[in-house]
Scaffold this motif. Structure first.
Motif, PDB file in Angstrom:
ATOM      1  N   GLU A 155       8.043  12.762  33.092  1.00 20.93           N
ATOM      2  CA  GLU A 155       7.431  12.562  31.628  1.00 20.93           C
ATOM      3  C   GLU A 155       5.922  12.940  31.969  1.00 20.93           C
ATOM      4  O   GLU A 155       5.213  12.129  32.900  1.00 20.93           O
ATOM      5  N   ILE A 195       2.166  12.294  31.308  1.00 22.57           N
ATOM      6  CA  ILE A 195       1.345  11.325  30.659  1.00 22.57           C
ATOM      7  C   ILE A 195       0.141  11.844  30.211  1.00 22.57           C
ATOM      8  O   ILE A 195      -0.560  12.642  31.090  1.00 22.57           O
ATOM      9  N   SER A 196      -0.339  11.529  28.769  1.00 21.79           N
ATOM     10  CA  SER A 196      -1.399  12.310  28.244  1.00 21.79           C
ATOM     11  C   SER A 196      -2.608  11.518  28.706  1.00 21.79           C
ATOM     12  O   SER A 196      -2.618  10.323  28.912  1.00 21.79           O
ATOM     13  N   ALA A 245      -3.112   8.524  26.272  1.00 23.73           N
ATOM     14  CA  ALA A 245      -2.191   7.378  26.476  1.00 23.73           C
ATOM     15  C   ALA A 245      -2.781   6.119  26.461  1.00 23.73           C
ATOM     16  O   ALA A 245      -2.295   5.152  25.740  1.00 23.73           O
ATOM     17  N   SER A 251      -4.329   5.095  23.256  1.00 25.11           N
ATOM     18  CA  SER A 251      -3.402   4.996  22.038  1.00 25.11           C
ATOM     19  C   SER A 251      -2.963   3.372  22.336  1.00 25.11           C
ATOM     20  O   SER A 251      -2.436   2.698  21.655  1.00 25.11           O
TER      21      SER A 251
END
Length: 172
Positions: free
Chosen positions: A156, A158-159, A162, A165
């Motif tokens: 995955e 990860i931005s 993140a 948010s």
């Protein structure tokens, strides 16, 4: 493919003929390039040609070794290809040649034998016949017998946003 092994219908006047073809290195190399193979180390066939109506019937068996690129591992591997040949020819204008064949439109039925092929002139190229049957017998999606496709889901991503948010209050 060049350098055909020709058969003339008139040669069948004395009865059935047996022919053995073993393609030479140059012919195999040309056919290999034509079919998109890495190599064609062996290609041989045995034919029995006999009169049929006003044409001929050719039955036989072929065996070859083809080198292809595995669709899974992308490695070159060699596998055997074998097949049978059973074709009938009738000259153009023959009453034994269905009108659809002469018009170039053939309706295929799995319940009936194939109609004879139209023959222009009295020559049949056995090398071309062998090439056609080999092309149909080659696996279009080659896979080495021990090739295994292992797929793993991507990790995955990860931005960088993140964390921001997570600080945002949940919607009410």
């Amino acid at each position: 493919m060049t350098g055909g092994e020709w058969l003339r219908l008139g040669d069948l006047a004395a009865g059935p003929i047996r022919r053995r073809l073993e393609l030479g290195a140059d012919a195999r190399e040309a056919l290999s390039a034509q079919l998109g193979l890495e190599a064609l180390p062996v290609l041989e066939a045995d034919f029995e040609i006999r009169p049929w109506m006003d044409g001929c019937q050719i039955q036989g068996h072929f065996r070859g070794e083809v080198a292809q690129v595995c669709g899974v591992s992308l490695e070159v591997f060699t596998q055997s290809v074998v097949g049978d040949i059973d074709v009938r020819f009738a000259p153009m204008g023959s009453p034994h040649l269905p009108a659809e064949v002469e018009a170039g439109e053939i309706e295929v039925s799995l319940d009936t034998p194939d109609p004879p092929e139209a023959l222009e002139g009295d020559l049949i190229d056995l090398n071309a016949l062998l090439s056609e049957h080999l092309a149909l017998a080659i696996d279009p999606f080659p896979r080495r017998p021990d090739a295994v496709f292992e797929w793993a889901a991507e990790a995955e991503v990860i931005s960088p946003f993140a964390a921001l948010s997570a600080l945002k209050p949940p919607p009410e």
